[in-house]
Design a protein around this motif. Structure first.
Motif, PDB file in Angstrom:
ATOM      1  N   LEU A  79      30.267  90.510  89.400  1.00 49.82           N
ATOM      2  CA  LEU A  79      29.925  91.768  88.651  1.00 49.82           C
ATOM      3  C   LEU A  79      29.114  92.731  89.906  1.00 49.82           C
ATOM      4  O   LEU A  79      28.534  92.461  90.951  1.00 49.82           O
ATOM      5  CB  LEU A  79      28.788  91.600  87.787  1.00 49.82           C
ATOM      6  CG  LEU A  79      29.357  90.901  86.171  1.00 49.82           C
ATOM      7  CD1 LEU A  79      28.378  90.388  85.539  1.00 49.82           C
ATOM      8  CD2 LEU A  79      30.278  91.930  85.465  1.00 49.82           C
ATOM      9  N   LEU A 119      32.919  97.472  82.019  1.00 48.27           N
ATOM     10  CA  LEU A 119      34.113  96.436  82.732  1.00 48.27           C
ATOM     11  C   LEU A 119      35.502  97.109  82.548  1.00 48.27           C
ATOM     12  O   LEU A 119      36.283  96.508  83.068  1.00 48.27           O
ATOM     13  CB  LEU A 119      33.947  95.354  81.751  1.00 48.27           C
ATOM     14  CG  LEU A 119      32.804  94.399  81.624  1.00 48.27           C
ATOM     15  CD1 LEU A 119      33.044  93.066  80.758  1.00 48.27           C
ATOM     16  CD2 LEU A 119      32.297  94.058  83.045  1.00 48.27           C
ATOM     17  N   TYR A 124      36.650  98.098  88.287  1.00 51.28           N
ATOM     18  CA  TYR A 124      36.798  96.936  87.971  1.00 51.28           C
ATOM     19  C   TYR A 124      38.390  96.975  87.655  1.00 51.28           C
ATOM     20  O   TYR A 124      38.912  95.976  87.167  1.00 51.28           O
ATOM     21  CB  TYR A 124      36.231  96.542  86.892  1.00 51.28           C
ATOM     22  CG  TYR A 124      34.468  95.899  87.108  1.00 51.28           C
ATOM     23  CD1 TYR A 124      34.344  95.152  87.896  1.00 51.28           C
ATOM     24  CD2 TYR A 124      33.697  96.659  86.118  1.00 51.28           C
ATOM     25  CE1 TYR A 124      32.992  95.020  88.064  1.00 51.28           C
ATOM     26  CE2 TYR A 124      32.418  96.168  86.438  1.00 51.28           C
ATOM     27  CZ  TYR A 124      32.157  95.411  87.114  1.00 51.28           C
ATOM     28  OH  TYR A 124      30.616  94.944  87.344  1.00 51.28           O
ATOM     29  N   ARG A 127      40.481  94.326  89.690  1.00 49.57           N
ATOM     30  CA  ARG A 127      39.726  92.792  89.705  1.00 49.57           C
ATOM     31  C   ARG A 127      39.905  92.456  88.165  1.00 49.57           C
ATOM     32  O   ARG A 127      39.757  91.135  87.778  1.00 49.57           O
ATOM     33  CB  ARG A 127      38.413  92.680  90.117  1.00 49.57           C
ATOM     34  CG  ARG A 127      38.474  92.814  91.597  1.00 49.57           C
ATOM     35  CD  ARG A 127      36.987  92.879  92.500  1.00 49.57           C
ATOM     36  NE  ARG A 127      36.176  93.864  91.761  1.00 49.57           N
ATOM     37  CZ  ARG A 127      34.868  93.873  91.622  1.00 49.57           C
ATOM     38  NH1 ARG A 127      34.143  92.774  91.984  1.00 49.57           N
ATOM     39  NH2 ARG A 127      34.356  95.190  91.029  1.00 49.57           N
ATOM     40  N   LEU A 128      39.849  93.359  87.109  1.00 50.60           N
ATOM     41  CA  LEU A 128      39.472  92.977  85.794  1.00 50.60           C
ATOM     42  C   LEU A 128      40.613  93.752  85.058  1.00 50.60           C
ATOM     43  O   LEU A 128      41.799  92.687  84.302  1.00 50.60           O
ATOM     44  CB  LEU A 128      38.358  93.247  85.190  1.00 50.60           C
ATOM     45  CG  LEU A 128      37.103  92.321  85.490  1.00 50.60           C
ATOM     46  CD1 LEU A 128      35.836  92.875  84.958  1.00 50.60           C
ATOM     47  CD2 LEU A 128      37.418  91.133  84.797  1.00 50.60           C
TER      48      LEU A 128
END
Length: 214
Positions: A79, A119, A124, A127-128
């Motif tokens: 994070l 998020l 992100y 990566r997310l």
């Protein structure tokens, strides 16, 4: 301006707070009073749909990330600094309530709507969103940035509602439609259930109708 309002109202809610409603109604104390109470009613009516959106979002994202990184995924996933601070704060709150071993579900419940919406931010994306989180929205085929912007606007609305701030100046009809649109990306079945209990359309109609007095 504020001297026209009832003394009890000024003492209960404060002159600076009520002056915002007076300005919105051109100094008409009676209209400002009606607008204040309508703002309370509108906020209360929006609470239910916002509640469902926030809880559904956090569970959908937590479940998807947890499948890849485990239930305490925040310990394994890198994070950003703000995200780590928010997780640490959530854990502290749980520990202050006497939890010796803090379960993941308790941390999830403590994390804010803003945390979950973040998020989906650009930082992100690779990566997310690309590998994991797009699957949390099985009925959405648009761009991540559009989804994030929509969610963040509702984070701001939610914060105003929960902190008892004015919301009457917003396009609440658009906000309300946006809540359902985002919920529909995750769970169309839930949308039908919430709509059956939703009071907001009737509250909004009283302001926008021909007999509106504010």
């Amino acid at each position: 301006m504020a001297e026209e309002l009832p003394d009890w109202m000024l003492h209960a809610f404060s002159e600076p707070r009520l002056n915002r409603y007076l300005r919105a109604t051109g100094g008409d104390a009676a209209a400002a009073t009606r607008l204040y109470w309508w703002n309370v009613e509108a906020s209360a009516a929006l609470y239910g749909p916002l509640h469902c959106l926030e809880v559904t979002l956090r569970n959908a994202l937590h479940d998807r990330i947890g499948q890849r990184y485990g239930a305490d995924w925040w310990d394994a996933f890198p994070l950003n600094g703000n995200g780590r601070r928010l997780v640490a704060r959530a854990r502290r709150k749980c520990e202050e309530r006497g939890m010796r071993s803090v379960p993941a579900d308790s941390v999830v419940a403590e994390l804010s709507f803003g945390f979950w919406a973040s998020l989906l931010s650009r930082g992100y994306d690779r990566r997310l969103w690309v590998p994991i989180l797009h699957r949390a929205f099985p009925h959405y085929s648009g761009r991540r940035g559009v989804l994030y912007d929509s969610l963040w606007s509702l984070v701001l609305l939610r914060n105003r509602v929960m902190h008892h701030e004015p919301v009457h100046h917003r396009d609440l009809a658009a906000d309300h439609a946006k809540i359902y649109r985002l919920l529909g990306y995750m769970s169309p079945e839930l949308v039908k259930e919430i709509q059956a209990l939703d009071r907001f359309p009737s509250v909004l109609a009283r302001r926008n109708g021909p007999d509106s007095r504010f």
